[in-house]
Design a protein around this motif. Structure first.
Motif, mmCIF file in Angstrom:
data_model
loop_
_atom_site.group_PDB
_atom_site.id
_atom_site.type_symbol
_atom_site.label_atom_id
_atom_site.label_comp_id
_atom_site.label_asym_id
_atom_site.label_seq_id
_atom_site.Cartn_x
_atom_site.Cartn_y
_atom_site.Cartn_z
ATOM 1 N N THR A 79 0.865 -1.186 0.000
ATOM 2 C CA THR A 79 0.000 0.000 0.000
ATOM 3 C C THR A 79 0.896 1.229 0.000
ATOM 4 N N CYS A 80 2.180 1.003 -0.150
ATOM 5 C CA CYS A 80 3.114 2.106 -0.384
ATOM 6 C C CYS A 80 3.165 2.300 -1.890
ATOM 7 N N THR A 81 2.840 3.510 -2.337
ATOM 8 C CA THR A 81 2.710 3.768 -3.773
ATOM 9 C C THR A 81 4.036 4.191 -4.416
ATOM 10 N N ASN A 82 5.132 4.124 -3.676
ATOM 11 C CA ASN A 82 6.438 4.622 -4.161
ATOM 12 C C ASN A 82 6.319 6.083 -4.575
ATOM 13 N N CYS A 83 5.470 6.811 -3.861
ATOM 14 C CA CYS A 83 5.235 8.202 -4.289
ATOM 15 C C CYS A 83 6.433 9.098 -3.987
ATOM 16 N N GLY A 84 7.244 8.695 -3.011
ATOM 17 C CA GLY A 84 8.471 9.455 -2.712
ATOM 18 C C GLY A 84 8.253 10.685 -1.852
ATOM 19 N N ALA A 85 7.010 10.913 -1.400
ATOM 20 C CA ALA A 85 6.747 12.125 -0.615
ATOM 21 C C ALA A 85 7.455 12.073 0.741
ATOM 22 N N CYS A 86 7.490 10.892 1.347
ATOM 23 C CA CYS A 86 8.146 10.759 2.662
ATOM 24 C C CYS A 86 9.624 11.123 2.536
HETATM 25 S S1 SF4 Z 1 4.935 8.654 1.488
HETATM 26 FE FE1 SF4 Z 1 6.578 7.095 1.431
HETATM 27 S S2 SF4 Z 1 5.779 5.366 2.594
HETATM 28 FE FE2 SF4 Z 1 4.050 6.697 2.128
HETATM 29 S S3 SF4 Z 1 3.181 5.845 0.229
HETATM 30 FE FE3 SF4 Z 1 4.626 7.465 -0.388
HETATM 31 S S4 SF4 Z 1 6.592 6.392 -0.714
HETATM 32 FE FE4 SF4 Z 1 5.272 5.005 0.455
#
Ligand code: SF4
Ligand code: SF4
Length: 429
Positions: A79-86
């Motif tokens: 459920t981690c979208t690899n969005c990279g925001a973190c």
């Molecule tokens: S913010 Fe980080 S941990 Fe959360 S979904 Fe995006 S990449 Fe995954």
């Protein structure tokens, strides 16, 4: 190429447990309602779902304190979208960790152990291997969407790389893109039968060896075409060609652009002026792989040295991915150049944009979660007072449109290519 957990030990040990990775940084935070940055944590409200939580899991796996992958762990990971925001929020406080690389390495580790990919990912991987697309569609129908009246060159410097989602699911984006290219005088070719999946859905689930194989084949076909530039209408393809391919294949050196960049360039050179007015209040969603995910980081070769009684630091200094090298301005410049269009911004934008929820294999394996994240974005878009939500990615388009339908929102979604086509043609055809 993706680094393994073994090579990321210092980055993992340098997590301060400060939780910056859960929120939009204070310096740009506007409200409590839109303060969260991680869709997975915001939905499941448990530390393990956050970026930092993934680091703890990765350390546990690497140090073999965790011996077996459980279903709960796999749910947390995918459920981690690899969005990279973190990663970007973490970097505002701590440049020693590398969340992006750790999360990709953890997915790779799950794949190497045999616990992943998940059944939904296996299904689309098989479809990509057999039919060159994740939708189990016939390869020979890939370009069925091409309008008869559009001029496509046999040979050109520019390849329009349509991508699987625009070819089979969001054909309106593919059609609008080629019509716009014709109207603004950009000669282009397509690869026809030689176009396949770029490997993004496979890469994003941690199946790097398979993704590299696909990348090699795609590279050969593009090189054979003689083209110099790849033009995409998909943020996933764009991110792959811009950052992942050059990391996997040293010889990959094509220029990669998206339609908004081509339009922006022409507007800046005074070669393009939109004449037809579109009276619209529009807000723009930054696709993760067009934004922070498209920033290329050269490989760092150095070592970690103890520079303080407790802290290891990279020597020489490593390049730091801050998300600033993504494509943010071109789509906005294009929208602002259209007479009558009023661009209003959401609170979480550019390198701090909220993900639509579809990436990383989440839409396939956890569709309810993906829709939940997209609904959050719709609420944020509605809060701007915009009547139109736009973006520049067919995958975001699918998920955001699904969410609009679920909440019965009045907001309408169009890709930027469709909006530009509307202003270039009175009838929008
Ligand atoms: S913010 Fe980080 S941990 Fe959360 S979904 Fe995006 S990449 Fe995954
Ligand atoms: S990952 Fe970064 S932001 Fe998150 S707790 Fe660790 S050091 Fe802090």
């Amino acid at each position: 190429m993706v680094r393994t957990l073994e090579k990321l030990e210092y980055e993992m040990n340098n997590c301060f447990r400060c939780s910056h990775c859960k929120f939009v940084p204070w310096a740009v935070l506007e409200s409590h309602r839109f303060s969260k940055i991680c869709p997975s944590l915001a939905r499941y409200k448990f530390h393990a779902y956050s970026g930092s939580g993934k680091i703890q899991m990765a350390l546990g796996v690497h140090q073999e304190r965790i011996k077996e992958w459980t279903d709960e762990m796999l749910k947390i990971l995918y459920t981690c979208t690899n969005c990279g925001a973190c990663h970007i929020s973490c970097r505002t406080n701590n440049y020693l960790t590398d969340l992006n690389s750790i999360i990709y390495a953890l997915k790779y580790s799950a794949v190497l152990s045999g616990a992943a990919p998940l059944p939904a990912h296996k299904e689309y991987t098989e479809s990509i291997e057999k039919r060159n697309n994740p939708y189990n569609e016939a390869h020979e129908n890939r370009f069925d969407w091409m309008p008869e009246e559009v001029k496509v060159n046999e040979k050109a410097d520019v390849i329009y790389w349509t991508g699987c989602t625009s070819s089979y699911r969001r054909t309106e984006i593919a059609r609008a893109t080629v019509k716009v290219l014709n109207k603004i005088g950009v000669d282009f070719m397509v690869l026809g039968d030689d176009e396949t999946c770029c490997g993004s859905p496979i890469y994003q689930t941690g199946q790097y060896n398979k993704a590299k194989e696909i990348a090699r084949n795609v590279f050969k076909k593009i090189r054979k075409s003689g083209a110099k530039k790849i033009l995409t209408s998909c943020a996933g393809c764009y991110g792959m060609f811009k950052t992942k391919y050059p990391a996997m294949l040293k010889e990959f050196s094509f220029e990669v652009v998206n339609l908004a960049e081509v339009l922006d360039e022409k507007i800046k050179r005074g070669e393009l002026e939109f004449k037809n007015e579109l009276l619209m209040k529009v807000t723009y969603h930054d696709p993760c792989h067009l934004g922070r995910g498209s920033e290329f980081m050269p490989e760092w070769k150095g070592e970690w040295k103890l520079t303080d009684p407790h802290i290891f630091e990279p020597v020489p200094e490593r390049p730091v991915r801050m998300g600033l090298g993504g494509c943010y301005e071109a789509p906005r410049n294009v929208l602002k150049a259209i007479p009558g269009v009023e661009l209003v911004e959401m609170e979480r934008i550019k390198e701090y944009a909220w993900c639509c929820g579809a990436g990383g294999g989440a839409k396939a394996a956890f569709p309810d979660f993906a829709i939940w994240a997209a609904k959050e974005r719709i609420i944020e878009a509605e809060a701007t007072g915009a009547e139109i939500l736009t973006s520049h990615c067919p995958f975001c388009s699918t998920n955001l449109k699904d969410a609009i339908a679920e909440v019965d929102s009045n907001i309408k979604f169009y890709d930027i290519a469709e909006i530009v086509l509307m202003t270039l043609t009175k009838e929008g055809e």
